[in-house]
Design a protein around this motif. Structure first.
Motif, short mmCIF file in Angstrom:
data_model
loop_
_atom_site.label_atom_id
_atom_site.label_comp_id
_atom_site.label_asym_id
_atom_site.label_seq_id
_atom_site.Cartn_x
_atom_site.Cartn_y
_atom_site.Cartn_z
N ARG A 199 18.09 -13.67 27.76
CA ARG A 199 18.76 -12.79 26.79
C ARG A 199 17.82 -12.40 25.67
NH1 ARG A 199 23.15 -16.26 27.88
NH2 ARG A 199 22.61 -17.55 26.06
N ASP A 202 25.74 -0.40 24.78
CA ASP A 202 25.66 -1.72 25.43
C ASP A 202 27.04 -2.11 25.90
OD1 ASP A 202 24.93 -4.13 26.37
OD2 ASP A 202 24.72 -5.09 24.41
N ARG A 206 29.17 -4.68 28.01
CA ARG A 206 29.08 -5.99 28.65
C ARG A 206 29.69 -5.96 30.03
NH1 ARG A 206 31.79 -9.78 27.04
NH2 ARG A 206 30.37 -11.46 27.64
N ASN A 207 30.78 -5.31 30.18
CA ASN A 207 31.44 -5.26 31.49
C ASN A 207 30.80 -4.16 32.32
OD1 ASN A 207 33.14 -5.45 33.64
ND2 ASN A 207 35.03 -5.33 32.46
N THR A 208 30.10 -4.55 33.35
CA THR A 208 29.39 -3.58 34.19
C THR A 208 30.18 -3.24 35.43
OG1 THR A 208 28.24 -5.39 35.29
CG2 THR A 208 27.17 -4.40 33.38
N TYR A 268 31.92 -8.32 35.76
CA TYR A 268 30.68 -9.06 35.84
C TYR A 268 29.74 -8.54 34.79
CZ TYR A 268 32.66 -10.19 40.41
OH TYR A 268 33.49 -10.60 41.40
N ASP A 269 28.89 -9.43 34.30
CA ASP A 269 27.92 -9.03 33.30
C ASP A 269 26.64 -8.53 33.98
OD1 ASP A 269 26.94 -11.33 34.32
OD2 ASP A 269 27.02 -12.49 32.46
N LEU A 270 25.60 -8.36 33.20
CA LEU A 270 24.36 -7.81 33.73
C LEU A 270 23.67 -8.78 34.70
CD1 LEU A 270 22.89 -6.18 30.51
CD2 LEU A 270 24.04 -5.05 32.40
N ASP A 271 23.92 -10.07 34.55
CA ASP A 271 23.32 -11.06 35.44
C ASP A 271 24.14 -11.33 36.68
OD1 ASP A 271 21.28 -11.31 33.65
OD2 ASP A 271 22.29 -12.90 32.50
N ILE A 278 32.99 -12.50 34.20
CA ILE A 278 33.49 -12.51 32.83
C ILE A 278 34.96 -12.91 32.91
CG2 ILE A 278 33.90 -11.15 30.76
CD1 ILE A 278 31.66 -9.32 31.61
N THR A 332 37.41 -6.52 28.13
CA THR A 332 37.14 -7.96 28.13
C THR A 332 38.38 -8.80 27.92
OG1 THR A 332 36.64 -7.91 25.78
CG2 THR A 332 34.81 -7.54 27.30
#
Length: 663
Positions: free
Chosen positions: A107, A119, A121-123, A140-143, A147, A178
């Motif tokens: 991060r 930005d 968070r929720n992709t 899901y997040d960026l990784d 979530i 979220t």
């Protein structure tokens, strides 16, 4: 095999999407693999590059994504696992210290990101969030990690207690992406309020910017664009054919050109001039017959005959739109008058009442019933006297409206009560009567009784004299009353026709008397006729004097407005025919170069009338605005107009029972 965290282990070389290690960075086969639950520390081969490359992070991630791509049995386990709460999942899968350390390092790499994109968070993308209603996570997040939804164990009672205890509960909303509670800032709350009111979100945006008229009706010297003309413009059109036919039917002496232009395919086909011999012969005749003369026709441009007037936008300010409507009368409103300060407005109607209004709020402050039709009303122009004169039947009522300054109201009553009647009463054409105690409570102070019905009442500029017009024949049609001495007199010995209206000169001791066909100006001190104006109208209806005193306007029932310049002639300087029906009232503004007229067509026309100090320059008269708002009732429209004493506003009373303010 399974690791210490209860998850299958995959070597970094076999993980899909991961970069293969270099030969010198590959771990030895006899060494145990790096597990998230082991106590082993990083070996010498774990360089900083390997940490940021995400290899250790891939080993510590949950194996659910990998299991979904391997077998269907694990997918069924994941489906059953969605029924459990997020708390149980957190206990079943405890966070690994190695995973947290590597995630923190990962991060840090994006903290200084300068991307212009938002930005998020929720992709999950454009996937509807309703698909995640039965799952414990919302995306899901960026990784690629899930979530999870926040726990919602509070009931309505807890929400009510939070609402009562938390002062910022009203600005707390739930994020649908979220599922968390967000507290709006002051800027966001202000933005929501502006959007609810239908305003623009940006505070600095002005939706009412002054418009720029790129195209207008004025003839411009330069073109708007430099676009070359089209080829189709060179083709003769039907209009040109009509011009050719009109040229053929004209007389030779009336034609601007003695030939018609023709088109030829080339220069070789152009013939010789056909009238060459005839023109040579005419030239010889001119030389031989010297006495013969040719009449030269003067070509005048029609636009040069129209006077060059300024545009209305350059003559502002003047009233342009309706601002207020004063409603309260039940019948047509015949007359109105504005106080010298411009704060109050008095109106008289056929419903037998006089109403006093507040100009700024259109509120009726007082209603005085008089028991008859009020044909004329006038506010005393002296600012130190609070009196209103109203003509009702055969009497003139002097009312104290009791509005505004109490000291001014009290001083007016003291002025009227200070009068002492003479010992020997003189014979007068009118009677002055004191109001009774009951009438004084209603605002009435004096009553001037006449022998005939009163049609008009007007004050002198100083506020001590007032003139009335009676609907009778003879020399007693016009009477002048003096307030301080309570004396009445008839200034004329004989009559010159039916008197329509009268007016005092603002600066000189003149009295203007308008009959049906003429306007006479009398000198009150010399007691003689000064001028007689001929408006050339069938029936004069109204009269107004310019504040400077050198110009007069008259309205007539034959739809004419006549402007007189007393320094030029006794005949009209201008005759304006803008209305379609009879004119009922005309008025000058006391400060601005404006004058207006009201007509039975329901409109009020405002004109710009500039009077110059230079005697060699004539007044400039330009119509600037047509104001409409009254509805026709009994075939009557606007009955009276009056300007505000200080603002460019105009009041109009109509047969529809309303008074309208245009600003």
């Amino acid at each position: 095999m399974a690791g210490a965290c209860g998850k299958p282990h995959m070597s970094p070389a076999t993980v899909p999407g991961k970069r293969r290690l270099e030969p010198d960075q590959e771990p030895q086969p006899q060494e145990p693999p790096l597990l998230c639950g082991s106590d082993a520390s990083l070996s010498d081969s774990d360089s900083e590059e390997s940490v940021f490359s995400g290899l250790e992070d891939s080993g510590s991630d949950s194996s659910e994504d990998y299991d979904e791509g391997v077998g269907g049995a694990d997918c069924e386990k994941d489906a059953k696992r969605t029924e459990e709460t997020s708390e149980e999942q957190a206990q079943a899968d405890p966070p690994c210290p190695r995973t947290e350390e590597v995630g923190a390092l990962t991060r840090d790499e994006y903290e200084e990101d300068s991307s212009d994109e938002e930005d998020i968070r929720n992709t999950v993308g454009n996937v509807p969030l309703a698909w995640y209603d039965d799952f414990p996570h919302v995306g899901y997040d960026l990784d690629g990690k899930r979530i999870y939804k926040p726990l919602r164990t509070r009931d309505e009672l807890d929400q009510f207690l939070d609402k009562m205890d938390d002062p910022d509960f009203w600005r707390t909303v739930q994020d649908k992406m979220t599922g968390r509670d967000l507290r709006l800032t002051d800027e966001q709350v202000a933005l929501v309020h502006r959007l609810q009111r239908g305003q623009f979100g940006d505070v600095s945006f002005n939706p009412y910017e002054p418009s720029v008229d790129f195209f207008s009706g004025d003839v411009m010297i330069h073109p708007v664009t430099n676009r070359p003309a089209d080829k189709r413009s060179f083709i003769p059109s039907l209009i040109e054919k009509e011009k050719r036919l009109a040229w053929m039917h004209q007389e030779p002496c009336e034609r601007k050109l003695n030939f018609l232009p023709q088109k030829f395919p080339s220069l070789r086909t152009v013939p010789a001039y056909g009238r060459f011999i005839q023109e040579r012969f005419e030239r010889c005749l001119d030389l031989y017959l010297c006495p013969r003369q040719r009449k030269m026709r003067v070509n005048v441009d029609p636009e040069d005959l129209i006077p060059k007037l300024p545009r209305p936008r350059d003559l502002q300010p003047f009233p342009v739109c309706q601002a207020l409507v004063y409603k309260g009368h039940s019948d047509l409103v015949r007359c109105l008058s504005v106080s010298p300060g411009g704060q109050w407005l008095a109106s008289g109607s056929d419903d037998g009442s006089v109403r006093l209004w507040e100009v700024a709020t259109a509120r009726c402050m007082r209603t005085v019933p008089v028991g008859g039709v009020v044909r004329s009303i006038a506010w005393n122009p002296n600012p130190t006297i609070c009196l209103v004169a109203a003509a009702m039947d055969d009497a003139v009522l002097l009312l104290n409206p009791a509005l505004g300054d109490r000291l001014l109201v009290g001083s007016t009553d003291q002025l009227l009560d200070a009068f002492t009647p003479p010992e020997e009463p003189t014979l007068q054409p009118a009677r002055w009567l004191e109001a009774s105690e009951e009438e004084r409570q209603g605002g009435l102070r004096l009553r001037i009784c006449h022998s005939k019905p009163v049609t008009q009442v007007t004050w002198h500029g100083r506020g001590d004299y007032l003139a009335v017009v009676l609907s009778s024949s003879g020399h007693t049609q016009v009477l002048i009353h003096q307030l301080s001495r309570r004396r009445s007199q008839s200034p004329f010995r004989r009559s010159h026709g039916q008197v329509q209206c009268v007016a005092f000169h603002p600066t000189r001791p003149f009295l203007l008397v308008a009959s049906q066909r003429s306007v006479r100006i009398y000198h009150l001190l010399r007691q003689e006729l000064t001028k007689k104006l001929m408006p050339n109208c069938k029936w004069v209806s109204s009269l107004a004097v310019h504040p400077a005193g050198d110009n007069i306007i008259c309205g007539s029932y034959d739809s004419k407005l006549v402007w007189f310049d007393l320094d030029l002639s006794t005949k009209p300087y201008k005759v304006l025919r803008h209305h379609k029906k009879a004119l009922r009232a005309v008025a000058f503004h006391p400060r601005y170069p404006l004058f207006a007229s009201g007509s039975d067509d329901g409109s009020v026309i405002v004109c710009h009338g500039m009077v110059y100090n230079d005697l060699l320059q004539n007044p400039l008269l330009v119509p600037v605005k047509v104001l409409k708002g009254h509805t026709l009732t009994r075939d009557l429209g606007v009955l009276d107009v009056a300007f505000h004493p200080t603002q460019p506003w105009i009041f109009s009373s109509g047969a529809d029972g309303t008074i309208r303010l245009f600003s």
